[in-house]
Scaffold this motif. Sequence first.
Motif, PDB file in Angstrom:
ATOM      1  N   VAL A 102      65.448  89.764  -5.441  1.00 11.99           N
ATOM      2  CA  VAL A 102      65.648  90.049  -4.027  1.00 11.99           C
ATOM      3  C   VAL A 102      66.903  90.892  -3.853  1.00 11.99           C
ATOM      4  O   VAL A 102      67.972  90.532  -4.338  1.00 11.99           O
ATOM      5  N   LYS A 103      66.749  92.037  -3.196  1.00 14.33           N
ATOM      6  CA  LYS A 103      67.908  92.845  -2.845  1.00 14.33           C
ATOM      7  C   LYS A 103      68.163  92.627  -1.361  1.00 14.33           C
ATOM      8  O   LYS A 103      67.367  93.031  -0.524  1.00 14.33           O
ATOM      9  N   VAL A 104      69.240  91.952  -1.052  1.00 18.57           N
ATOM     10  CA  VAL A 104      69.534  91.580   0.325  1.00 18.57           C
ATOM     11  C   VAL A 104      70.306  92.704   1.007  1.00 18.57           C
ATOM     12  O   VAL A 104      71.268  93.233   0.463  1.00 18.57           O
ATOM     13  N   SER A 111      72.595  93.860   4.183  1.00 21.42           N
ATOM     14  CA  SER A 111      73.519  93.232   5.130  1.00 21.42           C
ATOM     15  C   SER A 111      73.212  93.689   6.552  1.00 21.42           C
ATOM     16  O   SER A 111      72.588  94.723   6.775  1.00 21.42           O
ATOM     17  N   GLU A 164      58.394  86.584  -4.247  1.00 21.58           N
ATOM     18  CA  GLU A 164      59.694  86.307  -4.868  1.00 21.58           C
ATOM     19  C   GLU A 164      59.698  84.933  -5.542  1.00 21.58           C
ATOM     20  O   GLU A 164      60.320  84.752  -6.585  1.00 21.58           O
ATOM     21  N   VAL A 196      67.057  78.895  -2.873  1.00 16.85           N
ATOM     22  CA  VAL A 196      67.815  80.146  -3.001  1.00 16.85           C
ATOM     23  C   VAL A 196      66.894  81.344  -2.795  1.00 16.85           C
ATOM     24  O   VAL A 196      67.235  82.279  -2.057  1.00 16.85           O
ATOM     25  N   HIS A 213      65.873  81.466   0.902  1.00 22.12           N
ATOM     26  CA  HIS A 213      66.995  81.876   1.740  1.00 22.12           C
ATOM     27  C   HIS A 213      67.246  83.371   1.613  1.00 22.12           C
ATOM     28  O   HIS A 213      67.384  84.079   2.620  1.00 22.12           O
ATOM     29  N   ASN A 214      67.319  83.867   0.391  1.00 23.84           N
ATOM     30  CA  ASN A 214      67.607  85.284   0.180  1.00 23.84           C
ATOM     31  C   ASN A 214      66.506  86.181   0.726  1.00 23.84           C
ATOM     32  O   ASN A 214      66.774  87.283   1.201  1.00 23.84           O
ATOM     33  N   THR A 215      65.283  85.727   0.675  1.00 20.73           N
ATOM     34  CA  THR A 215      64.171  86.528   1.167  1.00 20.73           C
ATOM     35  C   THR A 215      64.065  86.467   2.688  1.00 20.73           C
ATOM     36  O   THR A 215      63.892  87.489   3.348  1.00 20.73           O
ATOM     37  N   TYR A 219      66.395  85.649   4.908  1.00 22.03           N
ATOM     38  CA  TYR A 219      67.570  86.144   5.614  1.00 22.03           C
ATOM     39  C   TYR A 219      67.993  87.516   5.128  1.00 22.03           C
ATOM     40  O   TYR A 219      69.164  87.850   5.128  1.00 22.03           O
ATOM     41  N   ASP A 220      67.028  88.325   4.729  1.00 20.31           N
ATOM     42  CA  ASP A 220      67.273  89.715   4.373  1.00 20.31           C
ATOM     43  C   ASP A 220      67.283  90.495   5.689  1.00 20.31           C
ATOM     44  O   ASP A 220      66.262  90.598   6.365  1.00 20.31           O
TER      45      ASP A 220
END
Length: 90
Positions: A2-4, A6, A34, A58, A61-63, A65-66
Amino acid sequence: MVKVVSLESKFPNTRIKAPSFAVLKIDMDRVNEETKEMEKKFKWKKLFGTIHPDEYLVVEHNTMYDFKNTLLYTTNLEDVIEFLEQKKWD
């Protein structure tokens, strides 16, 4: 992996401050992809059922809240309510 993104990069000309509100679109297909990728990475742990639940959290969350999936960013709660009510009818 996952590339989050900002919130600052999604809205470069907006001053991000607290408190504020962001409405995000949750792409469950991407969350599932993911999750499968993480399970493939830990294939032996998956085989023996030893992937810790935190690993799933994890990834989710990362996916989820991207911020590239942000539909609205505002500091005004009324804007959020108006946006969601309008989306309800779309």
